[in-house]
Design a protein around this motif. Structure first.
Motif, PDB file in Angstrom:
ATOM      1  N   CYS A 172      44.825  36.813  40.869  1.00  0.00           N
ATOM      2  CA  CYS A 172      45.271  38.211  40.787  1.00  0.00           C
ATOM      3  C   CYS A 172      46.649  38.300  40.143  1.00  0.00           C
ATOM      4  CB  CYS A 172      45.302  38.842  42.167  1.00  0.00           C
ATOM      5  SG  CYS A 172      43.678  38.986  42.948  1.00  0.00           S
ATOM      6  N   CYS A 173      46.899  37.455  39.153  1.00  0.00           N
ATOM      7  CA  CYS A 173      48.158  37.460  38.393  1.00  0.00           C
ATOM      8  C   CYS A 173      49.360  37.074  39.250  1.00  0.00           C
ATOM      9  CB  CYS A 173      48.407  38.831  37.754  1.00  0.00           C
ATOM     10  SG  CYS A 173      47.049  39.397  36.718  1.00  0.00           S
ATOM     11  N   ALA A 183      40.451  41.038  47.423  1.00  0.00           N
ATOM     12  CA  ALA A 183      39.859  40.094  46.476  1.00  0.00           C
ATOM     13  C   ALA A 183      39.442  38.810  47.175  1.00  0.00           C
ATOM     14  CB  ALA A 183      40.856  39.791  45.351  1.00  0.00           C
ATOM     15  N   GLY A 188      35.526  42.292  43.877  1.00  0.00           N
ATOM     16  CA  GLY A 188      35.863  41.868  42.526  1.00  0.00           C
ATOM     17  C   GLY A 188      37.342  42.048  42.217  1.00  0.00           C
ATOM     18  N   VAL A 189      37.902  41.111  41.463  1.00  0.00           N
ATOM     19  CA  VAL A 189      39.323  41.166  41.135  1.00  0.00           C
ATOM     20  C   VAL A 189      39.658  42.442  40.364  1.00  0.00           C
ATOM     21  CG1 VAL A 189      41.183  40.048  39.854  1.00  0.00           C
ATOM     22  CG2 VAL A 189      39.564  38.661  41.162  1.00  0.00           C
ATOM     23  N   SER A 190      38.824  42.797  39.398  1.00  0.00           N
ATOM     24  CA  SER A 190      39.068  44.006  38.610  1.00  0.00           C
ATOM     25  C   SER A 190      39.078  45.248  39.489  1.00  0.00           C
ATOM     26  CB  SER A 190      37.992  44.163  37.526  1.00  0.00           C
ATOM     27  OG  SER A 190      37.902  43.044  36.728  1.00  0.00           O
ATOM     28  N   THR A 191      38.101  45.316  40.395  1.00  0.00           N
ATOM     29  CA  THR A 191      38.023  46.464  41.304  1.00  0.00           C
ATOM     30  C   THR A 191      39.229  46.487  42.238  1.00  0.00           C
ATOM     31  OG1 THR A 191      35.608  46.320  41.268  1.00  0.00           O
ATOM     32  CG2 THR A 191      36.603  47.620  43.029  1.00  0.00           C
ATOM     33  N   SER A 192      39.628  45.320  42.730  1.00  0.00           N
ATOM     34  CA  SER A 192      40.771  45.242  43.632  1.00  0.00           C
ATOM     35  C   SER A 192      42.042  45.737  42.952  1.00  0.00           C
ATOM     36  CB  SER A 192      40.965  43.800  44.117  1.00  0.00           C
ATOM     37  OG  SER A 192      39.847  43.357  44.855  1.00  0.00           O
ATOM     38  N   LEU A 193      42.288  45.270  41.734  1.00  0.00           N
ATOM     39  CA  LEU A 193      43.486  45.695  41.007  1.00  0.00           C
ATOM     40  C   LEU A 193      43.435  47.184  40.671  1.00  0.00           C
ATOM     41  CD1 LEU A 193      43.973  42.626  38.637  1.00  0.00           C
ATOM     42  CD2 LEU A 193      45.221  43.173  40.732  1.00  0.00           C
ATOM     43  N   TRP A 194      42.219  47.717  40.459  1.00  0.00           N
ATOM     44  CA  TRP A 194      42.071  49.146  40.191  1.00  0.00           C
ATOM     45  C   TRP A 194      42.461  49.975  41.419  1.00  0.00           C
ATOM     46  CZ3 TRP A 194      38.552  52.796  42.287  1.00  0.00           C
ATOM     47  CH2 TRP A 194      38.539  54.034  41.622  1.00  0.00           C
TER      48      TRP A 194
END
Length: 227
Positions: A172-173, A183, A188-194
């Motif tokens: 997650c960067c 996450a 999903g990582v993308s969903t979490s960051l969103w």
């Protein structure tokens, strides 16, 4: 309308008096529960990281929080920006460094920030307050209504607990944020960051539900209180 407003104000005042009196009667229990909750919360986060990645922490970093805050105040003209920056200022970090890649890369870590710790401690205070209000010796509501209040408190506590997570993960960067926990649980990582910008609203929702549960418990229990 004025009469209704007066009744509402009087009722709210009675609730607050009852809550304060209940806390005063068991102040040390109230404080110990709150402090213990805060300590256990961060212990659970660390244990979760160790179990999830099957590795013990191998580095610790301490930050000069007081000096950093002083610098932020002196160099940031906007009060709003100052508060936002201080809110994310860390005092302590513990994590796992993978040295398979050159000088090493932090795979995961747990950050401790004073403002976040205070938020978790406030959560502990609210949970302790609701516990004292709903204890059998004070409670006069039936079991169904009591379970409803407990459920509401649990939901509010869950929201605040999730939104107060300060863990980082290289996937997650490596940014310490509350969605890292989501996450790690499989989202999903993308969903979490969103979802990350919604953290403030999740926190507000949780605290709001907890306050409503406490006021509701005070309304049900106040008739049984004797000073």
């Amino acid at each position: 309308m004025e009469k209704i407003s007066a009744i509402v104000v009087r009722t709210m005042g009675e609730k607050l008096i009852f809550i304060a009196a209940t806390i005063r009667k068991d102040f040390w229990s109230w404080f110990v529960i709150s402090f213990s909750f805060t300590a256990i919360y961060y212990m659970v986060l660390m244990l979760g990281l160790i179990i999830r990645f099957d590795s013990l922490p191998n580095y610790v970093n301490a930050y000069g929080w007081i000096d950093n805050v002083r610098t932020i105040i002196q160099s940031t003209p906007s009060i709003t920006d100052t508060l936002i920056i201080i809110n994310d200022e860390w005092i302590f970090e513990v994590g796992f460094m993978n040295y398979d890649f050159g000088t090493g890369i932090s795979e995961w870590s747990l950050f401790l920030a004073p403002t976040k710790i205070l938020g978790v401690f406030l959560l502990g205070l609210l949970i302790a307050t609701n516990y004292l209000l709903l204890r059998p010796k004070n409670r006069v509501c039936n079991d169904v209504r009591a379970r409803t209040s407990v459920t509401a408190s649990g939901f509010g506590a869950l929201c605040v607990a999730l939104a107060s997570i300060t863990m980082s993960w290289v996937v997650c960067c490596s940014t310490p944020t509350w969605v890292v926990g989501l996450a790690m649980m499989g989202l999903g990582v993308s969903t979490s960051l969103w979802l990350e910008p919604m953290g403030v609203w999740v926190n507000l929702l949780g605290f709001g539900v907890l306050l409503i549960a406490i006021l509701s418990a005070a309304e049900r229990n106040r008739s049984s209180f004797t000073d």
